[in-house]
Write a protein that holds these residues in place. Structure first.
Motif, PDB file in Angstrom:
ATOM      1  N   LEU A 151       0.835  -1.203   0.000  1.00  0.00           N
ATOM      2  CA  LEU A 151       0.000   0.000   0.000  1.00  0.00           C
ATOM      3  C   LEU A 151       0.869   1.252   0.000  1.00  0.00           C
ATOM      4  O   LEU A 151       0.603   2.209  -0.715  1.00  0.00           O
ATOM      5  CB  LEU A 151      -0.937  -0.003   1.205  1.00  0.00           C
ATOM      6  CG  LEU A 151      -2.172  -0.878   1.038  1.00  0.00           C
ATOM      7  CD1 LEU A 151      -2.999  -0.859   2.314  1.00  0.00           C
ATOM      8  CD2 LEU A 151      -3.009  -0.393  -0.136  1.00  0.00           C
ATOM      9  N   PHE A 154       2.252   1.680  -3.427  1.00  0.00           N
ATOM     10  CA  PHE A 154       1.258   2.260  -4.340  1.00  0.00           C
ATOM     11  C   PHE A 154       1.109   3.748  -4.089  1.00  0.00           C
ATOM     12  O   PHE A 154       1.068   4.551  -5.023  1.00  0.00           O
ATOM     13  CB  PHE A 154      -0.102   1.589  -4.143  1.00  0.00           C
ATOM     14  CG  PHE A 154      -0.223   0.291  -4.863  1.00  0.00           C
ATOM     15  CD1 PHE A 154       0.130   0.211  -6.200  1.00  0.00           C
ATOM     16  CD2 PHE A 154      -0.672  -0.839  -4.226  1.00  0.00           C
ATOM     17  CE1 PHE A 154       0.025  -0.983  -6.881  1.00  0.00           C
ATOM     18  CE2 PHE A 154      -0.776  -2.036  -4.896  1.00  0.00           C
ATOM     19  CZ  PHE A 154      -0.427  -2.109  -6.219  1.00  0.00           C
ATOM     20  N   ALA A 155       1.032   4.108  -2.803  1.00  0.00           N
ATOM     21  CA  ALA A 155       0.889   5.524  -2.472  1.00  0.00           C
ATOM     22  C   ALA A 155       2.098   6.301  -2.979  1.00  0.00           C
ATOM     23  O   ALA A 155       1.961   7.369  -3.567  1.00  0.00           O
ATOM     24  CB  ALA A 155       0.725   5.695  -0.970  1.00  0.00           C
ATOM     25  N   TYR A 157       3.946   5.617  -5.429  1.00  0.00           N
ATOM     26  CA  TYR A 157       3.936   5.749  -6.885  1.00  0.00           C
ATOM     27  C   TYR A 157       2.958   6.831  -7.320  1.00  0.00           C
ATOM     28  O   TYR A 157       3.100   7.405  -8.381  1.00  0.00           O
ATOM     29  CB  TYR A 157       3.561   4.407  -7.529  1.00  0.00           C
ATOM     30  CG  TYR A 157       3.833   4.390  -9.002  1.00  0.00           C
ATOM     31  CD1 TYR A 157       5.101   4.105  -9.486  1.00  0.00           C
ATOM     32  CD2 TYR A 157       2.834   4.681  -9.920  1.00  0.00           C
ATOM     33  CE1 TYR A 157       5.370   4.123 -10.821  1.00  0.00           C
ATOM     34  CE2 TYR A 157       3.089   4.696 -11.266  1.00  0.00           C
ATOM     35  CZ  TYR A 157       4.357   4.411 -11.718  1.00  0.00           C
ATOM     36  OH  TYR A 157       4.622   4.434 -13.052  1.00  0.00           O
ATOM     37  N   SER A 158       1.938   7.081  -6.477  1.00  0.00           N
ATOM     38  CA  SER A 158       0.891   8.023  -6.878  1.00  0.00           C
ATOM     39  C   SER A 158       1.196   9.457  -6.492  1.00  0.00           C
ATOM     40  O   SER A 158       0.384  10.329  -6.727  1.00  0.00           O
ATOM     41  CB  SER A 158      -0.444   7.630  -6.251  1.00  0.00           C
ATOM     42  OG  SER A 158      -0.672   6.262  -6.429  1.00  0.00           O
ATOM     43  N   ILE A 159       2.334   9.709  -5.852  1.00  0.00           N
ATOM     44  CA  ILE A 159       2.676  11.085  -5.503  1.00  0.00           C
ATOM     45  C   ILE A 159       3.970  11.458  -6.202  1.00  0.00           C
ATOM     46  O   ILE A 159       4.982  10.811  -5.984  1.00  0.00           O
ATOM     47  CB  ILE A 159       2.914  11.266  -3.995  1.00  0.00           C
ATOM     48  CG1 ILE A 159       1.762  10.692  -3.211  1.00  0.00           C
ATOM     49  CG2 ILE A 159       3.083  12.718  -3.655  1.00  0.00           C
ATOM     50  CD1 ILE A 159       1.955  10.850  -1.734  1.00  0.00           C
ATOM     51  N   PRO A 160       3.957  12.486  -7.025  1.00  0.00           N
ATOM     52  CA  PRO A 160       5.235  12.980  -7.520  1.00  0.00           C
ATOM     53  C   PRO A 160       6.050  13.493  -6.332  1.00  0.00           C
ATOM     54  O   PRO A 160       5.477  14.081  -5.406  1.00  0.00           O
ATOM     55  CB  PRO A 160       4.839  14.131  -8.447  1.00  0.00           C
ATOM     56  CG  PRO A 160       3.389  13.948  -8.729  1.00  0.00           C
ATOM     57  CD  PRO A 160       2.812  13.232  -7.548  1.00  0.00           C
ATOM     58  N   TRP A 162       8.074  15.946  -5.737  1.00  0.00           N
ATOM     59  CA  TRP A 162       8.020  17.367  -5.390  1.00  0.00           C
ATOM     60  C   TRP A 162       6.695  17.720  -4.721  1.00  0.00           C
ATOM     61  O   TRP A 162       6.664  18.571  -3.827  1.00  0.00           O
ATOM     62  CB  TRP A 162       8.239  18.240  -6.613  1.00  0.00           C
ATOM     63  CG  TRP A 162       7.157  18.143  -7.638  1.00  0.00           C
ATOM     64  CD1 TRP A 162       7.113  17.269  -8.692  1.00  0.00           C
ATOM     65  CD2 TRP A 162       5.971  18.923  -7.721  1.00  0.00           C
ATOM     66  NE1 TRP A 162       5.965  17.474  -9.401  1.00  0.00           N
ATOM     67  CE2 TRP A 162       5.249  18.485  -8.840  1.00  0.00           C
ATOM     68  CE3 TRP A 162       5.435  19.963  -6.954  1.00  0.00           C
ATOM     69  CZ2 TRP A 162       4.032  19.029  -9.212  1.00  0.00           C
ATOM     70  CZ3 TRP A 162       4.226  20.515  -7.331  1.00  0.00           C
ATOM     71  CH2 TRP A 162       3.531  20.056  -8.449  1.00  0.00           C
ATOM     72  N   ALA A 163       5.619  17.031  -5.123  1.00  0.00           N
ATOM     73  CA  ALA A 163       4.318  17.339  -4.534  1.00  0.00           C
ATOM     74  C   ALA A 163       4.272  16.875  -3.085  1.00  0.00           C
ATOM     75  O   ALA A 163       3.769  17.580  -2.204  1.00  0.00           O
ATOM     76  CB  ALA A 163       3.207  16.693  -5.345  1.00  0.00           C
ATOM     77  N   LEU A 164       4.844  15.692  -2.832  1.00  0.00           N
ATOM     78  CA  LEU A 164       4.930  15.225  -1.443  1.00  0.00           C
ATOM     79  C   LEU A 164       5.760  16.209  -0.625  1.00  0.00           C
ATOM     80  O   LEU A 164       5.396  16.582   0.498  1.00  0.00           O
ATOM     81  CB  LEU A 164       5.548  13.835  -1.381  1.00  0.00           C
ATOM     82  CG  LEU A 164       5.705  13.297   0.034  1.00  0.00           C
ATOM     83  CD1 LEU A 164       4.365  12.925   0.608  1.00  0.00           C
ATOM     84  CD2 LEU A 164       6.644  12.116   0.084  1.00  0.00           C
ATOM     85  N   VAL A 167       3.679  19.184   0.237  1.00  0.00           N
ATOM     86  CA  VAL A 167       2.702  18.933   1.304  1.00  0.00           C
ATOM     87  C   VAL A 167       3.391  18.904   2.662  1.00  0.00           C
ATOM     88  O   VAL A 167       2.929  19.526   3.627  1.00  0.00           O
ATOM     89  CB  VAL A 167       1.966  17.611   1.048  1.00  0.00           C
ATOM     90  CG1 VAL A 167       1.205  17.189   2.282  1.00  0.00           C
ATOM     91  CG2 VAL A 167       1.022  17.762  -0.113  1.00  0.00           C
TER      92      VAL A 167
END
Lengths: 340, 388
Positions: A151, A154-155, A157-160, A162-164, A167
């Motif tokens: 999980l 997967f998470a 992989y779903s966040i670029p 720089w975006a993480l 945040v």
């Protein structure tokens, strides 16, 4: 084998010429290329300096236009201009940055320490975490640990990255929520005068979020690659043989299967040469770190095309060399592979 | 008859018997049908697929769901349908304020100029109480509508979420929720178009190189290598900084780089499949090259690129957000997630401008990744066998 790699290196030359050709033509043909932008800039600064609001376009003196064109070799036919540029390039002369007014090579190399710092750190931490995690996931395939970490993968992989980073910066950077982490930058101001201990903690303080952002990118793929590679090897006949002759599970997995499953992981190491130019403009922009990526971004914004082309050329050269190095490593770690 | 031929024939009969015992109950299934069925059994992916598809289809109804234009206006006994007209092609749904009798709130004796403000119309009609009425959309704000002069707007933008603007407003006083939902439609449309074009080009090039082989392949590979070595996002930014592209031009620029990976996959598959016996058999019975390429090899070469597709879409969405964040994506008033994040990160106290777009991005990408996981499981199941 040596002949094969010699040929590969020779093939670099036409490919490299092709790439420089593409790069050069992008900046020459696209409307609003360097010269148009400079004219625009000069007009803008002229109108700002002169009587405001007159609205008339300022004429560029023809002689300075000609000088500009000569500087960019735009007064010559395309191929001649390209030839000049390529000849300078071969002599390692990438031109002069018009913003910093120093040779492009100096501008770029001055950013190397920051790139190497984050590049190496991110690279090693990624391998240090992902390889053991992948192994663990493969050995305990289907367990709760495997599913839970899947999980996270997967998470991730779903966040670029720089975006993480962005945040986390909002959450921890003291804007609205917690104030744990400085708002960016490579070091605090006045870092040179800090005590040794303070220097280290300050550096770590500034490092932790960017490095996390860098790692997210490779975390998912590297972990899954490691897991699948080991799983594949565990299903092979030689593993069954090893079990059949009574070896313990530990020595089968770590002595036999793991060694073979590290092969696809090792070959990625060839691209480590790209680390000296590592630096995502996205992450460096989020954290305001003045590395190569930020340099690339600002030089596009400032239309400093000599720097832009310099970064592009060095980058592609490193990618091409990295490809070959990966193949060399491939041969070194896996004796079954023979290129010819 | 030689014994091994009989043994082989016997095996065939057994295999046939075993196969015919059950499937006669219902229709025979093609490989694709079986895979589709398998895909539907993987719940995480199947639900994500349904949800995402439903949301995307619903997003085409956004003009009647999230829009500053009203659904129905009744003025002077006449009915107007501005928001519904916006759904129709070539109509647009523009109505002038003076046609609807909307007054300037600062100078009540004069009619407003320009386009009608339907929220204003609603409040004025209610005060006037002359039988006129307005039915607004469920969320009556438009993504590129500046709300600074709105009567209820207090404070300086960006404002934090409240009961009127559920996710707050951005630094130009535009509603964040409206921008997010319209941004969703743009992001998905963008990614689907990029992946579609890239697949078309990448499959053609890869298939040709793999099928023809030899010198064409050698030469083509060099050209592909040139493209592949260019740093993709950086080059896109350079081009984008020079021409400030529209949506479709940006799709074109990104497709220029996206097809490369697909052509690699496709070339590899064609090289592998070309050497198999069924292709040799097809050549022997005199099939044309075209039929060999399209009817024989192509269906067998599709598996890897089908399983790759959802991850290509993830890449497409992420690229658009990244470009928008850097300011080299779609032209300014376009609602975009990356642009909102850019605003939020340059003003760190406006947390809602970072967290909400980020949540939307994360949820969308996670769903696509779940779909991708299920597609891979259905199309290319990996069975790991191991002792213990």
């Amino acid at each position: 084998m040596a002949a094969y790699f010699a040929r590969r290196f020779l093939l670099l030359i036409p490919t490299f010429i092709g790439i420089t050709f593409v790069v050069f033509s992008i900046t020459q043909f696209v409307p609003g290329g360097p010269i148009d932008q400079m004219i625009l800039n000069m007009q803008a600064s002229a109108t700002e300096g002169g009587v405001g609001g007159s609205g008339s376009t300022v004429e560029i003196p023809p002689e300075s236009l000609a000088a500009l064109k000569e500087h960019f070799n735009l007064d010559k036919p395309f191929f001649v201009a390209y030839g000049y540029w390529l000849w300078d390039l071969v002599q390692l002369d990438l031109g002069k940055s018009y913003k910093y007014n120093v040779p492009v090579i100096e501008v770029i190399t001055s950013r190397f320490p920051i790139s190497i710092y984050f590049g190496l750190l991110g690279f090693f931490l990624a391998y240090l975490i992902c390889v053991p995690l992948g192994v663990l996931k493969a050995i305990r395939h289907g367990s709760r640990l495997d599913i839970a970490s899947s999980l996270i993968v997967f998470a991730g992989y779903s966040i670029p990255g720089w975006a993480l980073g962005g945040v986390l910066l909002v959450l921890l950077g003291g804007g609205s929520f917690l104030d744990w982490i400085p708002l960016g930058g490579f070091r605090s101001e006045g870092w040179e005068d800090f005590s040794v201990w303070h220097k280290i903690t300050d550096q770590l303080h500034h490092t932790i979020l960017p490095v996390m952002a860098y790692m997210v990118g490779s975390f998912a793929t590297l972990t899954i690659l490691m897991k699948n590679s080991l799983m594949e090897n565990l299903g092979q006949d030689y593993v069954r043989t090893a079990f059949a002759k009574g070896l313990s599970e530990r020595s089968v997995i770590f002595g036999h299967a793991l060694r073979n499953s590290l092969i696809p992981i090792c070959t990625g190491l060839g691209h480590a040469i790209g680390l000296i130019m590592a630096g995502s403009y996205l992450i460096e922009k989020v954290f305001n770190i003045q590395g190569i990526g930020y340099l690339g971004y600002t030089s596009i914004v400032d239309r400093d095309y000599a720097v832009v082309m310099g970064i592009l050329v060095i980058n592609t050269l490193l990618v091409l060399i990295g490809n070959i190095l990966s193949d060399v490593l491939y041969v070194l770690v896996d004796p079954r592979i023979r290129f010819s | 008859m030689c014994w091994w031929i009989r043994a082989f024939a016997f095996l065939e009969v057994i295999a046939h018997l075993q196969m015919t015992t059950q499937p006669f109950k219902d229709k025979p299934q093609t490989v694709f049908q079986r895979r589709w069925k398998k895909f539907k059994t993987i719940r995480r992916g199947w639900y994500s697929f349904q949800l995402l598809l439903g949301m995307y289809l619903l997003s085409f109804l956004l003009p009647v769901l999230v829009n500053s234009k009203a659904l129905v206006v009744s003025h002077g006994g006449e009915l107007f349908f501005p928001a519904i007209e916006e759904l129709l092609p070539f109509v647009g749904g523009y109505h002038a304020a003076k046609d609807l009798g909307i007054y300037d709130p600062r100078r009540p004796e004069r009619l407003m100029r320009g386009e009608a403000n339907y929220r204003l119309a609603k409040s004025q009609y209610e005060v006037a109480d002359q039988g006129d009425w307005v039915l607004l959309t469920p969320y009556p704000y438009h993504p590129i509508e500046n709300l600074l002069k709105e009567p209820g707007f207090d404070g300086r933008p960006p404002t934090a979420p409240d009961s009127v603007h559920w996710l707050g407003t951005d630094n130009r006083g535009r509603d964040v929720l409206a921008r997010l939902v319209y941004g969703f439609r743009i992001s998905i449309t963008f990614a689907l178009s990029v992946v579609g074009i890239a697949y078309l080009v990448g499959m053609s090039v890869g298939a040709l190189l793999g099928f023809l082989g030899g010198r064409v392949d050698m030469f083509g590979q060099r050209i592909v290598e040139i493209w592949a070595a260019l740093p993709f996002l950086y080059t896109v930014i350079i081009i984008s900084s020079m021409i400030s592209p529209s949506l479709w031009i940006l799709v074109g620029i990104l497709s220029l780089f996206y097809w490369i990976g697909i052509s690699f996959y496709m070339r590899g598959e064609f090289l592998r499949e070309k050497a198999k016996d069924y292709v040799a058999a097809a050549i022997c019975i005199g099939e044309s090259r075209r039929s060999i390429m399209f009817k024989h090899i192509l269906p067998n070469a599709l598996t890897p690129i089908v399983t790759f597709a959802p991850f290509a879409i993830v890449g497409g969405i992420a690229s658009l957000v990244s470009l928008d964040y850097l300011g080299f994506g779609l032209a300014p008033p376009t609602p975009s997630w990356g642009e909102l994040m850019g605003q939020g990160l340059s003003n760190i106290s406006a947390w809602h401008l970072v967290l909400f777009p980020m949540g939307a991005l994360f949820a969308t990408l996670l769903m696509v990744v779940f779909i991708g996981e299920a597609v891979r499981e259905a199309f290319d199941p990996k069975v790991f066998s191991r002792l213990r």
